[in-house]
Design an enzyme around this catalytic site. Structure first.
Site, PDB file in Angstrom:
ATOM      1  CB  VAL A  52      38.711  48.102  44.975  1.00 11.33           C
ATOM      2  CG1 VAL A  52      39.862  48.471  45.903  1.00 11.33           C
ATOM      3  CG2 VAL A  52      39.009  46.789  44.279  1.00 11.33           C
ATOM      4  CB  THR A  58      44.306  46.282  39.063  1.00  9.52           C
ATOM      5  OG1 THR A  58      43.788  45.619  40.209  1.00  9.52           O
ATOM      6  CG2 THR A  58      45.291  45.365  38.364  1.00  9.52           C
ATOM      7  CG  LEU A  63      39.049  43.270  48.438  1.00 13.92           C
ATOM      8  CD1 LEU A  63      38.075  44.444  48.419  1.00 13.92           C
ATOM      9  CD2 LEU A  63      39.178  42.700  49.831  1.00 13.92           C
ATOM     10  CE  LYS A  88      44.408  42.850  41.703  1.00 15.54           C
ATOM     11  NZ  LYS A  88      43.367  42.542  42.624  1.00 15.54           N
ATOM     12  CG  ASN A 130      44.173  38.635  40.291  1.00 17.24           C
ATOM     13  OD1 ASN A 130      43.996  38.138  41.399  1.00 17.24           O
ATOM     14  ND2 ASN A 130      43.502  39.683  39.873  1.00 17.24           N
ATOM     15  N   GLY A 160      35.787  33.611  34.487  1.00 13.87           N
ATOM     16  CA  GLY A 160      35.229  34.877  34.038  1.00 13.87           C
ATOM     17  C   GLY A 160      35.477  35.946  35.088  1.00 13.87           C
ATOM     18  CB  CYS A 181      39.931  40.352  38.576  1.00 15.67           C
ATOM     19  SG  CYS A 181      39.209  41.669  39.548  1.00 15.67           S
ATOM     20  CE  LYS A 204      40.650  45.919  34.591  1.00  8.69           C
ATOM     21  NZ  LYS A 204      41.295  46.105  35.679  1.00  8.69           N
ATOM     22  CE  LYS A 251      33.725  34.398  43.339  1.00  4.45           C
ATOM     23  NZ  LYS A 251      34.938  34.985  43.956  1.00  4.45           N
TER      24      LYS A 251
END
Ligand code: UDX
Length: 449
Positions: A11, A122, A157, A212, A216, A265, A268, A271, A329
């Site tokens: 970030v 985060t 992001l 946030k 997500n 996976g 982010c 978690k 990814k």
């Protein structure tokens, strides 16, 4: 504007370089001297499309500086963006805030009057409030009388498209009760928000922190939902791709984040899911839906790996598995929580031979699997196919879409394609004599040709 950034992780680095590219003067600080030295020389430390050119351009224009000098960074500006890591303390989801607290205390003690501290990491909901309290305590101890503002400004992001996401955001969320701080942050983002009329939304700190997680986890929920429906589709003989086509035509549902796969996976979603479950339980709330999203994901990952074992009739020893796409990814070299890693470990431990290929994550995979003598990293995807019993495609890199069927048939012992991203048209694959398994569409033997 002049801004100081603390932490050149994902970030911090992308934000720093993008802010610099939009006309701001940026100083980035980190304790990792080697990383800072590489960045000073224009060497990129992360794999991210468009990032390298932007870094080179901003360095050349002297719009960005990288340093290990904390005092210099604090003195550089009155806008301090904290982007340090907040890793999970253990598997229970509690965030480790050690680096964040250190940064807050250092900045507070040395920053000039009316400084603005912007938390981009985060963090658990309530962290900004705690930061304010801690700064007040420090100031009381030191008899310091400095005005300050703590802003929560989460980052949205996604890896592989981070530069694009930063320069063309859907929204900017600014958590603060100070109109002065809000106006300054709005000004900071003006180059990317003004022309495109992107909303800059002011709210209280805790709402921004929750935004946030909530965003997500909404995405995680959508993926788990599609994964669950894909399991049902396979069992009852429907084709999940057709069903999804029918669903996403409804604008209320939409096609983004609607692809079933082998489970999500990355650094982010898993978690953040655990972190909000943990925090909800701290408030004596049982987050039933979030727990189910996590459970479906764990189960989908397990299901996919056991499917691979069952497709080779649990006879893995000495079989050759060509595996394409190792990162969690496409367009990243990040292996964190990548299902490919669990699959490779399971197959390698059972005696299978792994011939892996990834357009970017190869070097990371080589280190990760160095203890497995049956893991071979291939230079090209074609090379990985030689004598393979199975081809398993784990991430939808664009170079994997066009399959050379003749090569598949001539290189592999018996061509079986396992596709955990539903990248291919089952009819086309099987017509070419390749057996095919994909998610929510079952197993199709290759037609004899
Ligand atoms: C995510 C959020 O998208 C981003 O907004 C946030 O700032 C950080 O977390 P990221 O982890 O980089 O970004 O990747 P994302 O594109 O969300 O994918 C996460 C996982 O979900 C990957 O494993 C991906 O393969 C999987 N996925 C994604 C699916 O299984 N199906 C989909 O339709 C989309």
């Amino acid at each position: 504007m002049k801004i100081s950034i603390y932490g050149v992780g994902y970030v911090g680095l992308v934000s720093g370089v993008c802010f610099a590219s939009t006309g701001h003067q940026v100083m980035c600080y980190d304790i990792e001297a080697e990383k800072i030295s590489m960045l000073q020389q224009g060497q990129t430390v992360l794999y991210e499309p468009d990032f390298f050119d932007l870094l080179a351009g901003t360095l050349e224009k002297k719009a960005i500086e990288f340093t290990t000098d904390l005092e210099k960074t604090i003195a550089f500006s009155d806008m301090h963006l904290i982007c340090v890591g907040t890793p999970s303390e253990d598997n229970n989801g509690k965030a480790n805030l050690t680096y964040l607290i250190q940064a807050i205390e250092n900045i507070a003690l040395h920053a000039r009057d009316h400084f603005i501290m912007i938390i981009k990491s985060t963090v658990p909901v309530g962290t900004a409030q705690k930061a304010k309290k801690r700064i007040e305590e420090l100031f009381a101890e030191q008899n310091k009388d400095t005005a300050f503002h703590v802003v929560s400004c989460p980052e949205f992001l996604a890896q592989g498209s981070a530069v694009k996401n930063f320069l063309h955001p859907d929204r900017v969320v600014v958590g603060t009760d100070s109109s002065y701080a809000f106006d300054r942050v709005k000004e900071l983002y003006a180059p990317v928000t003004q022309e495109a009329h992107v909303p800059v939304i002011q709210m209280r700190n805790s709402s921004a922190e929750l935004t946030k997680y909530a965003s997500n986890l909404f995405l995680a929920t959508k993926i788990s939902y599609m994964n669950e429906i894909s399991r049902i589709a396979e069992l009852i003989g429907a084709d999940i791709a057709e069903t999804i086509q029918g669903m996403v035509a409804d604008k209320r549902i939409g096609s983004a984040m609607s692809n079933p796969g082998c489970g999500f996976g990355g650094s982010c979603l898993p978690k953040d899911l655990k972190a909000l479950i943990y925090q909800s339980e701290m408030y004596n709330h049982n987050p039933i839906l979030l727990k189910a999203v996590l459970e479906v994901n764990v189960e989908q990952r397990r299901f996919f790996i056991s499917k691979v074992f069952s497709l080779c009739e649990f006879n893995v020893k000495d079989k050759i598995f060509a595996i394409w796409g190792l990162s969690f990814k496409p367009n990243t070299d990040d292996l964190r929580e990548a299902v490919s890693c669990d699959l490779i470990s399971a197959l390698a431990k059972a005696g299978g031979q792994i011939h892996a290929y990834d357009p970017a994550a190869g070097p990371n995979a080589k280190i990760k699997f160095q203890s497995f003598s049956n893991f071979t990293l291939c230079e090209t995807k074609e090379q990985s196919l030689k004598d393979a019993d199975f081809l398993i495609v784990m991430a939808e890199w664009s170079e994997f879409y066009n399959l050379d069927y003749n090569l598949l048939k001539s290189s592999m012992r018996y061509p079986v394609l396992i596709d955990c991203r539903n990248m291919y048209d089952p009819k086309m694959i099987t017509q070419h004599g390749v057996a095919y398994f994909s998610i929510g569409r079952g197993f199709l033997p290759g037609a004899a040709c």
